[in-house]
Motif scaffolding. Structure first.
Motif, PDB file in Angstrom:
ATOM      1  N   GLU A 130      20.690  34.683  75.803  1.00 46.72           N
ATOM      2  CA  GLU A 130      20.117  35.881  76.428  1.00 46.72           C
ATOM      3  C   GLU A 130      18.839  35.576  77.185  1.00 46.72           C
ATOM      4  N   PHE A 131      18.094  34.548  76.724  1.00 51.37           N
ATOM      5  CA  PHE A 131      16.839  34.242  77.410  1.00 51.37           C
ATOM      6  C   PHE A 131      17.070  33.719  78.831  1.00 51.37           C
ATOM      7  N   ILE A 132      18.301  33.280  79.122  1.00 55.13           N
ATOM      8  CA  ILE A 132      18.634  32.842  80.483  1.00 55.13           C
ATOM      9  C   ILE A 132      19.119  34.020  81.323  1.00 55.13           C
ATOM     10  N   SER A 133      19.900  34.904  80.733  1.00 59.35           N
ATOM     11  CA  SER A 133      20.463  36.035  81.485  1.00 59.35           C
ATOM     12  C   SER A 133      19.548  37.258  81.498  1.00 59.35           C
ATOM     13  N   SER A 134      18.411  37.175  80.798  1.00 52.72           N
ATOM     14  CA  SER A 134      17.478  38.307  80.709  1.00 52.72           C
ATOM     15  C   SER A 134      17.084  38.832  82.086  1.00 52.72           C
ATOM     16  N   GLU A 135      16.798  40.133  82.156  1.00 52.82           N
ATOM     17  CA  GLU A 135      16.411  40.753  83.427  1.00 52.82           C
ATOM     18  C   GLU A 135      15.050  40.253  83.919  1.00 52.82           C
ATOM     19  N   ASN A 136      14.321  39.548  83.054  1.00 51.96           N
ATOM     20  CA  ASN A 136      13.030  38.984  83.456  1.00 51.96           C
ATOM     21  C   ASN A 136      13.119  37.509  83.815  1.00 51.96           C
ATOM     22  N   THR A 137      14.309  36.913  83.674  1.00 49.11           N
ATOM     23  CA  THR A 137      14.480  35.486  83.995  1.00 49.11           C
ATOM     24  C   THR A 137      15.658  35.323  84.967  1.00 49.11           C
ATOM     25  N   GLY A 138      16.790  34.820  84.464  1.00 47.85           N
ATOM     26  CA  GLY A 138      17.942  34.585  85.336  1.00 47.85           C
ATOM     27  C   GLY A 138      18.474  35.835  85.994  1.00 47.85           C
ATOM     28  N   GLY A 139      18.449  36.944  85.247  1.00 48.67           N
ATOM     29  CA  GLY A 139      18.925  38.209  85.810  1.00 48.67           C
ATOM     30  C   GLY A 139      18.089  38.651  86.988  1.00 48.67           C
ATOM     31  N   MET A 140      16.767  38.495  86.875  1.00 44.85           N
ATOM     32  CA  MET A 140      15.883  38.882  87.981  1.00 44.85           C
ATOM     33  C   MET A 140      16.151  38.026  89.213  1.00 44.85           C
ATOM     34  N   LEU A 141      16.313  36.726  89.012  1.00 42.94           N
ATOM     35  CA  LEU A 141      16.534  35.835  90.158  1.00 42.94           C
ATOM     36  C   LEU A 141      17.885  36.112  90.826  1.00 42.94           C
ATOM     37  N   LEU A 142      18.943  36.232  90.025  1.00 43.23           N
ATOM     38  CA  LEU A 142      20.279  36.406  90.589  1.00 43.23           C
ATOM     39  C   LEU A 142      20.457  37.766  91.252  1.00 43.23           C
ATOM     40  N   PHE A 143      19.933  38.825  90.635  1.00 42.61           N
ATOM     41  CA  PHE A 143      20.190  40.163  91.153  1.00 42.61           C
ATOM     42  C   PHE A 143      19.081  40.707  92.052  1.00 42.61           C
ATOM     43  N   SER A 144      17.913  40.092  92.023  1.00 46.77           N
ATOM     44  CA  SER A 144      16.815  40.573  92.873  1.00 46.77           C
ATOM     45  C   SER A 144      16.422  39.578  93.961  1.00 46.77           C
ATOM     46  N   LEU A 145      16.201  38.320  93.569  1.00 54.44           N
ATOM     47  CA  LEU A 145      15.702  37.341  94.539  1.00 54.44           C
ATOM     48  C   LEU A 145      16.809  36.711  95.380  1.00 54.44           C
ATOM     49  N   LEU A 146      17.877  36.223  94.740  1.00 58.11           N
ATOM     50  CA  LEU A 146      18.924  35.519  95.485  1.00 58.11           C
ATOM     51  C   LEU A 146      19.570  36.366  96.579  1.00 58.11           C
ATOM     52  N   PRO A 147      19.830  37.667  96.345  1.00 58.82           N
ATOM     53  CA  PRO A 147      20.380  38.478  97.441  1.00 58.82           C
ATOM     54  C   PRO A 147      19.458  38.520  98.665  1.00 58.82           C
ATOM     55  N   ILE A 148      18.142  38.604  98.422  1.00 60.37           N
ATOM     56  CA  ILE A 148      17.193  38.611  99.535  1.00 60.37           C
ATOM     57  C   ILE A 148      17.226  37.269 100.261  1.00 60.37           C
ATOM     58  N   LEU A 149      17.211  36.168  99.494  1.00 58.66           N
ATOM     59  CA  LEU A 149      17.247  34.842 100.102  1.00 58.66           C
ATOM     60  C   LEU A 149      18.554  34.619 100.868  1.00 58.66           C
ATOM     61  N   LEU A 150      19.676  35.021 100.265  1.00 52.93           N
ATOM     62  CA  LEU A 150      20.977  34.770 100.886  1.00 52.93           C
ATOM     63  C   LEU A 150      21.103  35.487 102.231  1.00 52.93           C
ATOM     64  N   THR A 151      20.715  36.762 102.266  1.00 53.90           N
ATOM     65  CA  THR A 151      20.822  37.510 103.529  1.00 53.90           C
ATOM     66  C   THR A 151      19.783  37.045 104.543  1.00 53.90           C
ATOM     67  N   THR A 152      18.582  36.692 104.065  1.00 53.00           N
ATOM     68  CA  THR A 152      17.550  36.184 104.980  1.00 53.00           C
ATOM     69  C   THR A 152      17.983  34.850 105.568  1.00 53.00           C
ATOM     70  N   PHE A 153      18.526  33.969 104.721  1.00 51.61           N
ATOM     71  CA  PHE A 153      19.008  32.670 105.201  1.00 51.61           C
ATOM     72  C   PHE A 153      20.127  32.836 106.224  1.00 51.61           C
ATOM     73  N   LEU A 154      21.003  33.812 105.985  1.00 50.33           N
ATOM     74  CA  LEU A 154      22.123  34.043 106.903  1.00 50.33           C
ATOM     75  C   LEU A 154      21.616  34.390 108.299  1.00 50.33           C
ATOM     76  N   LEU A 155      20.739  35.376 108.376  1.00 48.47           N
ATOM     77  CA  LEU A 155      20.240  35.823 109.680  1.00 48.47           C
ATOM     78  C   LEU A 155      19.260  34.819 110.278  1.00 48.47           C
ATOM     79  N   ALA A 156      18.316  34.357 109.469  1.00 47.49           N
ATOM     80  CA  ALA A 156      17.319  33.414 109.981  1.00 47.49           C
ATOM     81  C   ALA A 156      17.972  32.106 110.412  1.00 47.49           C
ATOM     82  N   GLY A 157      18.968  31.649 109.652  1.00 45.54           N
ATOM     83  CA  GLY A 157      19.641  30.395 109.993  1.00 45.54           C
ATOM     84  C   GLY A 157      20.286  30.442 111.367  1.00 45.54           C
TER      85      GLY A 157
END
Length: 462
Positions: A130-157
């Motif tokens: 759970e400490f990896i999937s927690s909303e303050n660790t892996g959950g935050m990165l996968l569901f909050s940060l990675l979507p922003i990076l993925l879409t930014t990389f798509l357009l910026a690239g």
């Protein structure tokens, strides 16, 4: 008029005559579009941003439910491709310059990609610790940060070639050569990297710097300095931080303090280790392009325009530009996303579930006390926890009663720049000559430089 002057005048006239209206438009139109997309600030109703970041957020909103699973698929594909390339070494990968660079990585980065994939799958499925999937660790990165990076990389690239390939950097480089070289020991073209970061996002600045370094326009020292000193956080993020700490009414004081402290760090950092010890040699797989001096009798604007149009003339294929854009996207998606997950989750787990950052912050207690910062014991850990994630100091410091202390936390967290959950992962996952040890030292040195400036400003304001 001397013979030398005649020769210069003739060369200048010949150069100007060699450019047609079409040549000038090749520079002007793509560059204007690039400026509009990456530089010109717009209001999105919540704050200030740039069109590329705004479009990425809109794309993110539309596909918010699908992107985490898609990002997981991209990371798994990256790992599978890397395992095939490193273990089997098939000819179609090894003999292809792009695929070989993308997939045939060192053992360290292969392990990091595998670790990133494992963290991503656990965060997505919530099967595992759970400490990896927690909303303050892996959950935050996968569901909050990675979507922003993925879409930014798509357009910026896809859109970065508008800034890189049609002369805009050459034009800006000539105009700012007189300022950037003597003050910051950098080529003039780096000013555009800083501007794109300041208005847009630090990740865009890192992407710009990485591409320029890989194409031979920056030395190792210059690339390391630009990426860790000039890839500043966006205006939007600074507004989020100050609002979260309930100091909205002090925004102008806050931003002025950030600018002053940031400029001080930008002047000092390139002149001291570890950045000053970086080699003044180019990227191993590119020929170093040296910054040319401006001929006598030619203005900076004239020289910049000539260099810009000359660069634009070399771009004759739309297909080649689109291919480069696609390669940019794949490079960022498959090369950077798994590293961000591997490093980011590790850092956040340490911050969230261990006392490591509290212990590391203890030496700052007497320093903050000496600077007469109230509630120094609570503020101390915020001085180091920002290394894991830039927003963590604001989260931890939000319960502190003293406005002066919260102001110091807000300013220092932004001027430190280096944080593993995003910027650190991007830097370590890129080809830039920056190691983990470098990032630790740069983070600590920037803190040492900016903290006294921020503390003085805070005592003046409060």
């Amino acid at each position: 008029m001397t013979n030398a002057s005649n020769v210069r005048a003739e060369r200048k006239e010949a150069s100007q005559r060699s450019f047609s209206v079409q040549d000038y438009m090749k520079f002007i139109l793509p560059s204007l579009i690039g400026i509009m997309l990456f530089i010109i600030p717009i209001s999105n109703g919540e704050g200030i941003t740039i069109p590329v970041a705004f479009l990425a957020s809109q794309l993110n909103n539309v596909f918010v439910d699908q992107i985490p699973a898609f990002a997981t698929g991209v990371i798994i594909l990256s790992v599978l491709g890397s395992l095939i390339a490193v273990i089997a070494k098939p000819q179609f990968i090894i003999e292809n310059t792009f695929l070989n660079k993308l997939l045939n990585v060192s053992k360290f980065w292969l392990i990091a990609r595998v670790l990133g994939a494992i963290f991503t799958v656990i965060a997505l499925t919530e099967v595992g610790p759970e400490f990896i999937s927690s909303e303050n660790t892996g959950g935050m990165l996968l569901f909050s940060l990675l979507p922003i990076l993925l879409t930014t990389f798509l357009l910026a690239g896809f859109l970065l070639p508008l800034l890189l390939n049609f002369g805009l950097l050459e034009f800006f480089g000539a105009l700012t050569m007189k300022i950037m070289r003597p003050i910051f020991k950098l080529p003039g073209r780096s000013s555009l990297d800083c501007l794109a970061s300041w208005v847009g996002d630090g990740t865009i600045g890192v992407l710009l710097t990485t591409k320029q370094y890989e194409e031979g326009y920056y030395t190792k020292r210059e690339a390391a300095v630009i990426a860790t000193t000039f890839s500043v956080v966006s205006i939007t993020f600074t507004i989020v931080v100050i609002q979260y700490l309930n100091l909205d009414k002090y925004f102008l004081h806050y931003y002025a303090t950030i600018v002053i402290a940031g400029l001080a760090a930008a002047v000092i950092m390139p002149r001291i280790p570890p950045l000053s010890r970086k080699a003044d040699t180019g990227y191993e797989h590119a020929t170093l392009v040296k910054e040319t001096s401006i001929p006598a009798g030619t203005s900076y604007a004239q020289w910049g325009l000539e260099q810009a149009v000359s660069k634009a003339k070399t771009n004759t294929s739309i297909k080649a530009t689109l291919k480069e854009g696609l390669q940019n996207v794949l490079d960022m998606w498959m090369g950077v996303l798994p590293i961000v997950m591997a490093i980011g989750v590790t850092a956040l787990v340490i911050a969230e579930f261990t006392p490591v950052f509290s212990i590391l912050g203890k030496p700052f207690e007497p320093i903050l006390t000496l600077m007469q910062i109230p509630e120094a014991d609570q503020a101390a850990q915020t001085m180091v926890v920002g290394f894991a994630d830039m927003f963590l100091p604001a989260i931890i410091g939000s319960g502190i009663e003293s406005e002066l202390t919260r102001f110091v936390i807000a300013c220092v967290s932004v001027t430190q720049l280096i944080y593993l959950s995003e910027m650190g992962g991007l830097l370590l996952g890129s080809k830039l000559p920056v190691s983990f040890k470098d990032l630790v030292l740069i983070f600590l040195i920037r803190t040492a430089i900016t903290l006294p400036i921020v503390a003085i400003a805070a005592h003046i304001i409060f």
